[in-house]
Design an enzyme around this catalytic site. Structure first.
Site: not given
Length: 155
Positions: A75, A119
Site C-alpha cells: 500500500h 486502498d
C-alpha cells in the site's frame, strides 16, 4: 465605505470561513478506514492496522514481519507510485460503493481512481491476511531495521 472595499472585505471573509473548515487530518484516511470496514465487515477495528508491524501506520522500514505487514508495504509503495504520477494520495477524495463481497471504486479523475485502487487492494489484502497480536505495537527500532543497518551495528 466604497462598494469595491465591501467586495474585498466579503472575499476575505469567505476565504477565512472556507479555510477554517479544512480538516488538519488527511480526509483520505477516513475513506480508507471506511473501505477497510466495508471489506472486513466490521470484524476488526481500523485502528488495529495503524500500528502493526513495520509498515502499517506512518512510514515504514526494514522487512515486513508477515503477510499483513506486506499488505501495508504494498500500500505504501502504491501511494509512492501515485505521488510519482503527480497525485496526493492522503488528500485525494474518491467515491466507492460497498457492495457485499465486491466493493468497487467509483468514477473520478485519474488520481482518485488510482488512490481508490490502492486502498481497495490493501483492504482486500488485510481481509485475507491473518492478524498476529504479537505484531501490534512492536518495537520498530529493534524489529524493523534494514539488514545493512543491523550489520553496521554488530560490527
Amino acid at each position: 465605505m466604497y462598494p469595491a472595499h465591501l467586495l474585498v472585505l466579503l472575499a476575505v471573509c469567505v476565504s477565512l470561513l472556507g479555510a477554517s473548515a479544512i480538516s488538519n487530518r488527511p480526509r483520505n484516511l477516513v475513506q480508507f478506514s471506511e473501505l477497510i470496514q466495508c471489506v472486513n465487515k466490521g470484524k476488526r477495528a481500523t485502528y488495529h492496522y495503524m500500528d502493526y508491524g513495520c509498515y502499517c501506520g506512518k512510514g515504514g522500514s526494514g522487512t515486513p514481519v508477515d503477510a499483513l505487514d506486506r499488505c501495508c508495504k504494498t500500500h505504501d509503495d502504491c501511494y509512492g507510485q501515485a505521488e510519482k504520477k503527480g497525485c496526493f494520495p492522503l488528500l485525494s477524495l474518491y467515491n466507492f460503493a460497498c457492495f457485499p463481497g465486491a466493493p468497487q471504486c467509483g468514477k473520478g479523475n485519474t488520481c482518485q481512481r488510482f488512490v481508490c485502487a490502492c486502498d481497495l487492494k490493501a483492504a482486500l489484502c488485510f481481509a485475507k491476511s491473518p492478524y498476529n497480536n504479537n505484531n501490534y505495537n512492536i518495537d520498530i527500532k529493534k524489529k524493523c531495521q534494514t539488514l545493512i543497518y543491523m550489520r553496521l551495528q554488530t560490527q
